[in-house]
Design a protein around this motif. Structure first.
Motif, short mmCIF file in Angstrom:
data_model
loop_
_atom_site.label_atom_id
_atom_site.label_comp_id
_atom_site.label_asym_id
_atom_site.label_seq_id
_atom_site.Cartn_x
_atom_site.Cartn_y
_atom_site.Cartn_z
N GLN A 147 64.77 40.13 51.70
CA GLN A 147 66.00 39.86 50.96
C GLN A 147 67.35 40.37 51.62
OE1 GLN A 147 64.95 41.51 47.31
NE2 GLN A 147 63.63 39.89 46.40
N LEU A 148 67.18 41.49 52.19
CA LEU A 148 68.45 42.12 52.83
C LEU A 148 68.81 41.25 54.07
CD1 LEU A 148 70.43 44.33 53.19
CD2 LEU A 148 68.62 45.86 54.55
N LEU A 149 67.76 40.71 54.81
CA LEU A 149 68.16 40.02 56.02
C LEU A 149 68.82 38.67 55.49
CD1 LEU A 149 67.88 39.32 59.06
CD2 LEU A 149 65.49 38.23 58.28
N HIS A 150 68.34 38.19 54.45
CA HIS A 150 68.96 36.96 53.77
C HIS A 150 70.32 36.99 53.53
CE1 HIS A 150 69.96 33.64 51.40
NE2 HIS A 150 70.07 33.99 50.34
N ILE A 151 70.68 38.29 52.69
CA ILE A 151 71.86 38.84 52.10
C ILE A 151 73.13 39.10 53.42
CG2 ILE A 151 73.25 40.79 51.07
CD1 ILE A 151 70.90 41.08 49.18
N SER A 152 72.57 39.71 54.51
CA SER A 152 73.07 39.99 55.72
C SER A 152 73.57 38.52 56.34
CB SER A 152 72.28 40.80 56.89
OG SER A 152 71.18 40.16 57.40
N MET A 153 72.63 37.45 56.27
CA MET A 153 72.98 36.19 57.03
C MET A 153 74.33 35.77 56.00
SD MET A 153 71.64 34.99 59.59
CE MET A 153 72.12 33.46 59.19
N SER A 170 81.92 41.04 63.76
CA SER A 170 80.93 41.74 64.79
C SER A 170 80.04 42.64 63.93
CB SER A 170 81.97 42.58 65.73
OG SER A 170 82.82 41.63 66.61
N ILE A 171 80.50 43.51 63.06
CA ILE A 171 79.98 44.30 62.27
C ILE A 171 78.96 43.74 61.47
CG2 ILE A 171 80.24 45.83 60.13
CD1 ILE A 171 82.98 46.51 61.03
N SER A 172 79.07 42.20 60.96
CA SER A 172 78.00 41.51 60.20
C SER A 172 76.94 41.32 60.92
CB SER A 172 78.86 40.57 59.29
OG SER A 172 79.41 39.65 60.48
N VAL A 173 77.15 40.84 62.35
CA VAL A 173 76.23 40.41 63.24
C VAL A 173 75.34 41.61 63.67
CG1 VAL A 173 75.93 39.34 65.66
CG2 VAL A 173 77.49 38.46 64.22
N ILE A 174 75.98 42.82 63.94
CA ILE A 174 75.03 43.90 64.10
C ILE A 174 74.16 44.45 62.87
CG2 ILE A 174 75.15 46.57 64.40
CD1 ILE A 174 78.05 46.11 65.80
N LEU A 175 74.71 44.11 61.78
CA LEU A 175 73.83 44.34 60.50
C LEU A 175 72.63 43.32 60.43
CD1 LEU A 175 73.36 45.71 57.97
CD2 LEU A 175 74.85 43.94 56.65
N VAL A 176 72.88 42.20 60.68
CA VAL A 176 71.68 41.25 60.84
C VAL A 176 70.69 41.60 62.04
CG1 VAL A 176 71.08 38.89 61.59
CG2 VAL A 176 73.10 39.12 59.82
N ILE A 177 71.38 41.96 63.19
CA ILE A 177 70.17 42.39 64.17
C ILE A 177 69.54 43.46 63.80
CG2 ILE A 177 70.17 43.18 66.86
CD1 ILE A 177 72.76 41.49 67.11
#
Length: 280
Positions: free
Chosen positions: A9-15, A30-37
């Motif tokens: 669920q967190l991965l989906h939210i980060s997307m 950039s910050i949001s992409v780092i969060l997804v990774i």
């Protein structure tokens, strides 16, 4: 790795956050992409990711594009600038693995991601228009409503933002929404569409506006409005968009004046570059 449901669920939210952050200053993306990774690393199945990557040739092409681009570093005269360019384009290598092959996105999740992107564009449009209105009220300068001045402070130029907006409009019209914008939500859908269309016009990207009216409008009509709407609502929606375009370009108003100024500047620039005398 971890396969807990809350991580999924967190991965989906980060997307959704990545999609939302696209039109904002680069640091937000950039910050949001780092969060997804980071979330993906915690729950990734690397073996399955590798197999999916090998099966998807398109993703490999994106990665090869980055690797070919990286070769330019070896013969670049400015190593510092070249290294910065490679860092800024690292998503061409990372995102095909993390998003393209590293996760499965359901139809419902895709709708949420699209909604995040459209919400980000809508908030940016409102912010830019309000900012322009405040500056116009203080200075009386209408240029704040147009082109690069309209999106100042967002680390993007008007053409990039126009591409974001036209993509959002395409998704709004052509995507088959199952949960959002159904029933009473159609009114919200229509208001967001008009807001983004107005923002698109104010961004003053002439080539994209030509693309929109000549190529995209017929596609929208055939694939969506003619298919899903009765004649009267269809005429109201399409007619309102055409009316906005007609009022802008066929009447005397600040938007038309702005376009004429842009065309005159481009014409003068052409004569200066060629070294010719401009005809009277």
């Amino acid at each position: 790795m971890f396969q807990a449901k809350w991580l999924q669920q967190l991965l989906h939210i980060s997307m959704c956050i990545v999609a939302f952050a696209i039109p904002f200053p680069y640091i937000a993306g950039s910050i949001s992409v780092i969060l997804v990774i980071l979330v993906w690393i915690l729950q990734a199945d690397f073996r399955s990711t590798f197999r999916r990557l090998l099966r998807n040739k398109v993703l490999i092409c994106w990665m090869l594009f980055y690797l070919l681009h990286a070769l330019s570093y070896t013969y670049s005269e400015d190593k510092t600038d070249s290294l910065f360019d490679l860092q800024s384009k690292l998503s061409f290598l990372v995102l095909p693995v993390v998003i393209g092959a590293g996760m499965s996105i359901t139809r419902k999740q895709l709708e949420h991601i699209f909604l995040g992107f459209i919400s980000g564009i809508t908030i940016v449009a409102i912010f830019c228009m309000v900012q322009a209105a405040v500056d116009y009220n203080l200075t009386g300068n209408s240029n704040f409503f147009f082109y690069h001045d309209l999106i100042r402070g967002l680390n993007a130029n008007a053409v990039y933002m126009s591409w974001y907006v036209i993509t959002a409009i395409v998704i709004l019209i052509l995507f088959d929404w199952e949960k959002v914008f159904k029933g009473a939500g159609k009114i919200l859908w229509f208001l967001i569409l008009l807001l983004q269309f107005g923002f698109f016009i104010l961004l003053s990207s002439k080539s994209l506006i030509l693309l929109f009216f000549v190529f995209m409008m017929p596609v929208f009509y055939i694939r969506h409005f003619h298919k899903y709407y009765r004649p009267l609502p269809r005429a109201l929606i399409v007619g309102s968009m055409l009316a906005i375009g007609a009022v802008i370009f066929l009447s005397d108003n600040p938007i038309r004046d702005r376009y004429e100024d842009i065309l005159k500047k481009e014409e003068n620039s052409t004569w200066i570059k060629t070294g010719a005398d401009r005809p009277e």
